[in-house]
Every structure is written in structure tokens, then in C-alpha cells.
Design a protein around this motif. Sequence first.
Motif, mmCIF file in Angstrom:
data_model
loop_
_atom_site.group_PDB
_atom_site.id
_atom_site.type_symbol
_atom_site.label_atom_id
_atom_site.label_comp_id
_atom_site.label_asym_id
_atom_site.label_seq_id
_atom_site.Cartn_x
_atom_site.Cartn_y
_atom_site.Cartn_z
ATOM 1 N N THR A 64 0.826 -1.220 0.108
ATOM 2 C CA THR A 64 0.048 0.069 -0.038
ATOM 3 C C THR A 64 0.717 1.092 0.002
ATOM 4 N N THR A 65 0.310 2.408 -0.524
ATOM 5 C CA THR A 65 1.036 3.659 -0.684
ATOM 6 C C THR A 65 -0.022 4.767 -0.832
ATOM 7 N N GLY A 66 -0.353 5.481 0.316
ATOM 8 C CA GLY A 66 -1.335 6.354 -0.106
ATOM 9 C C GLY A 66 -2.564 5.986 0.035
ATOM 10 N N GLY A 67 -3.000 5.061 0.542
ATOM 11 C CA GLY A 67 -4.586 4.429 0.437
ATOM 12 C C GLY A 67 -4.608 3.733 -0.566
ATOM 13 N N HIS A 68 -3.831 3.398 -1.783
ATOM 14 C CA HIS A 68 -4.067 2.507 -2.761
ATOM 15 C C HIS A 68 -3.012 1.387 -2.787
ATOM 16 N N GLN A 109 1.563 -2.133 -10.350
ATOM 17 C CA GLN A 109 0.591 -1.664 -11.095
ATOM 18 C C GLN A 109 -0.554 -1.183 -10.087
ATOM 19 N N ASN A 110 -1.114 -0.066 -10.319
ATOM 20 C CA ASN A 110 -2.353 0.348 -9.401
ATOM 21 C C ASN A 110 -3.287 -0.579 -9.301
ATOM 22 N N MET A 111 -3.851 -1.131 -8.228
ATOM 23 C CA MET A 111 -4.747 -1.971 -7.998
ATOM 24 C C MET A 111 -6.129 -1.274 -7.482
ATOM 25 N N GLY A 112 -6.092 0.031 -7.215
ATOM 26 C CA GLY A 112 -7.005 0.584 -6.500
ATOM 27 C C GLY A 112 -7.003 0.773 -5.143
ATOM 28 N N LEU A 113 -8.347 0.973 -4.513
ATOM 29 C CA LEU A 113 -8.059 1.348 -3.217
ATOM 30 C C LEU A 113 -7.876 0.109 -2.358
ATOM 31 N N TYR A 114 -7.348 0.438 -1.019
ATOM 32 C CA TYR A 114 -6.841 -0.508 -0.066
ATOM 33 C C TYR A 114 -8.145 -0.727 0.665
ATOM 34 N N ASN A 115 -9.053 -1.716 0.398
ATOM 35 C CA ASN A 115 -10.260 -2.309 1.117
ATOM 36 C C ASN A 115 -10.501 -3.783 0.781
#
Length: 489
Positions: free
Chosen positions: A447-451, A459-465
Amino acid sequence: MRPSILRRLLRRVAPTAALALVAAMLGATGAAPPAAAAGGLQQVTGFGSNPGNLQMYEYAPASLPANAPLVVALHGCTQTANDYYTNSGWPKYADLWGFAVVFPQTTAANNALSCFGWFDPAEDGRGRGEAASIVQMVEYAKQRYGSDGRRVYVTGLSAGGGMTADLLAAYPDVFAGGSVASGLPAQCATSQAGASGCQTGPQKLTPAQWGDKVRASYPGYAGPWPRVAIWQGSADHTVYPANATALRDQWTDVWGIGRTPSATDSLPGGTTRSVYDDASGNPAVVTYSVSGMGHGLAVSPGSGAEQCGTTAAYFLNAICSTYHTGVFWGLDRDVPGGGEQLPAPSGLRVTDVAADRVSLSWDAVAGADSYAVHRDGARVAGTAGTTYTDTGLAAGTAYRYTVTAVDGSGVPGTASPQVTATTTGGAPARCFTATNYAQVAAGRAHTTGGHVYANGSDQNMGLYNVFVTHTLRESPAGHFVIADTGCVA
């Protein structure tokens, strides 16, 4: 230095990097350089009214033809124009491909750490301060060298990267393309106080909101927009990788294209390249994520065609970002003195694979003296014929190949379309489908910055949830890419 003095200095300067501040306290190159730089770099005076109080340096190869491209290269904090000239690799490709380079320089007179004012509305807007001075340098160089005004590009590192993004937003009519290395989105901060927040995690804005910051920088402008390259190290703890995501969101929105890559591939130095094409199928935005690299400009010392630069503070050994940026902009095309560039070989195909080798063939190109074979972006062989067998490879591994025709003077032509070959044997790729939360918990993402970002490819996978689910494919071990289709968990 006493803590009280350090606190006062922090309030006075833009905090472009805690590391840069420490370097400055230890005597890094924050002071103004000697009046004359070394080698072929020359200082220019009288280039304009210079409202930003900058210094202009330039480099041009001998016998520069008219209508050649022009590149503007902006140094980072605690650096000088000569640092960037010496270490970045731009002079090599200026000589090889035929273009002039302008190296603007700010000094401690403007900022205690010699940072460009990417966070200051008085310095980074259209017709203002440092931004206006840089455009005056461009106009001076265009007249001096007869440069092609349609092929002017700007690149920069860190604070220079932040200023690059601001220049692309404020002057899209001047710059055809840009490259932001370890930098910030356009207009991320409008004050010194906001600069640190941008570095460690930019505002949580939608792509449209990021795009609006660009559109507001030159109201009424309707295009064409610059083509933008974004370079970022995954281990950068000075300008966090979330800035690269914000830059990607900003410029894909400006272009009106989606945030799903048109293509993703691997380059040397653990670099993942993601390409976002425009409506015509041409790359408009490209991101380069360098796995494990910290804060700096990626270089790759050596004499190879795709190697450049010198390692130094904030010039990090990974991949020649200058080469790949130049190719993205098209600076390698129509090389002066080389006549018409040879076309790309057609018919590149894989004819055989084994555990340790891949065999290729392609169609002959009229006028070719030889052919250069590239594996994963790096030249691996030259051959007079139209076949080649690449040996010594790892089993069960995917390799990407292109071929260029080379004329009698050694000038390479256009690269062929890429083919992929996977050697036999080895462990098959593994796939994992889970929520973003679970992927992080399993050590396949971070995670970085909530993503959430996939380990290895970043690769950006979206929000951390627990509401977002992706499939990750692992190949090789520890390197994960998003594979939501065609990969069974």
C-alpha cells in the motif's frame, strides 16, 4: 546546526525532499556553480527579460541541422545544470540523434536548496517567473539553432519534474511532450506548506479534478496536448509513488482516455512500462515504474546504444530513462546524416523454443546491411542474416523480442512489432484472485497513500479495501502483474 536554525530554514524553503535538505546541510551543491561549466556546456546570457532570475546553459552537437528537435532538461534540488549535463545522458543522444539541449538553472538566490519553484504560483504559471524564463530560453534557442517549434520537449527530475508538469500544463502550445522523473502532478501545491504534503501523498482527487488543474493553467486551450512520460521508483520515499499515479490520472484525463493500459511490458532494470494510447492508437501517456529504485533519475552507465549516464547523487543505476524517453518522443527518427530511416522488418516470428533458447526469423529489408535483435528492450545481437537463435535463457520464462534493420553507416531503422516467446520447462505461472486487502496480507501487493500496488510491477490495483478484487499472476517469483482475464487462480 542548532535545531532552532534548522526549523527557521525549513519554514523559508520549499521542502522538496528531506533527503535533499540533509544533503544541503552536509555541503551538497546548493550554491551557485562557477560561471563557466565544463566540457561542451555553455552559458548563455541576454536570452530575455528573465523574470524568474534563472541561468541558461545549452549544449548542441557540431553541424546541428535546421529544424532539429529541442529538449529542455531541468535539474533537481541541490543540483546544477552541469550536474544534469554530466550525469543524465542527454548529451549522448543529442550527438547521436541530432538535437540541441537547454539546461536551465536556478540557484540559492531563488531557493536555499536550488529547487525550481513548482509549488509557487508566482513562478510556475503561464507568463510568470521561472516558467516564463524557461520559455524565453526556448524561444532564444529556436532562433539560435533554427529548431523545429513543433518538436520542443521538456524533462526534469524531482523539483525539476514538478516544474516540467507545470510547464506542460501552462504551455501546451510550446511543448509537444514531457517527461516527469520522480516528480509531482501539475499544480499539486500552491504554497511551500503544501509542497511536503504533495511529496508524501498528493491530494486524493479524482482524475477529472487533476485534469482540471491542467485545463485551468491555460484557460480556453483545446489542444493538441503534450505526450507525457512518467518515471518513478517503487522505493522512492522522498517523492512517493502515489505521485506517479496522480500524474497518470491527470494526463489520461486531459487526453480523454482510460486508465487501463493499452499495453504493459517489462524493460531492463526491473522496469515495468504501461502505455496508454490515444484514440488513434498512438501512445499519449506512458508510465515507467522501476522496481526497488529510490529517489532519482534512472541511468545505465555503459557504451551500449541503450545505455547512458553516470551514477551520482540522485542518478541511480537501473535503466537509461533518457534513451526510452527520447524514443517515446520520436527523437531517434530521421537521424541527421542517415538519410531515410530503414523501415521495420516485417514478419518477425518465433520458429522454435526450448528450455534454454528461442529461435526467430523475419523478412529481409531492402538496403539493410545487418539486423539488430533486442530482447526485453536491450540489444543482444547483430546478424547479417534474417534468422537468429538466442541461447542461455531461463526455463519457463517469457521473453519479448524486436528486430531493427541497420544500414551501411550503422544507423538503425524502425523497430519491428514485438513478439513474445516463452521457453519450455520451469514452474508455470501462478495466479491468485483475492481482495486488495487479502493480496496485501498475503505479501503479493503493498500500500501507498491508500492505494494498493502489485509487488514487482507496481501496477495500481485501486483502493486498499475488501471491496476491490483482482487476479495477480506471478512470473517470475515475486513479480506480480494484474491478470483479471485469462489467468485461472
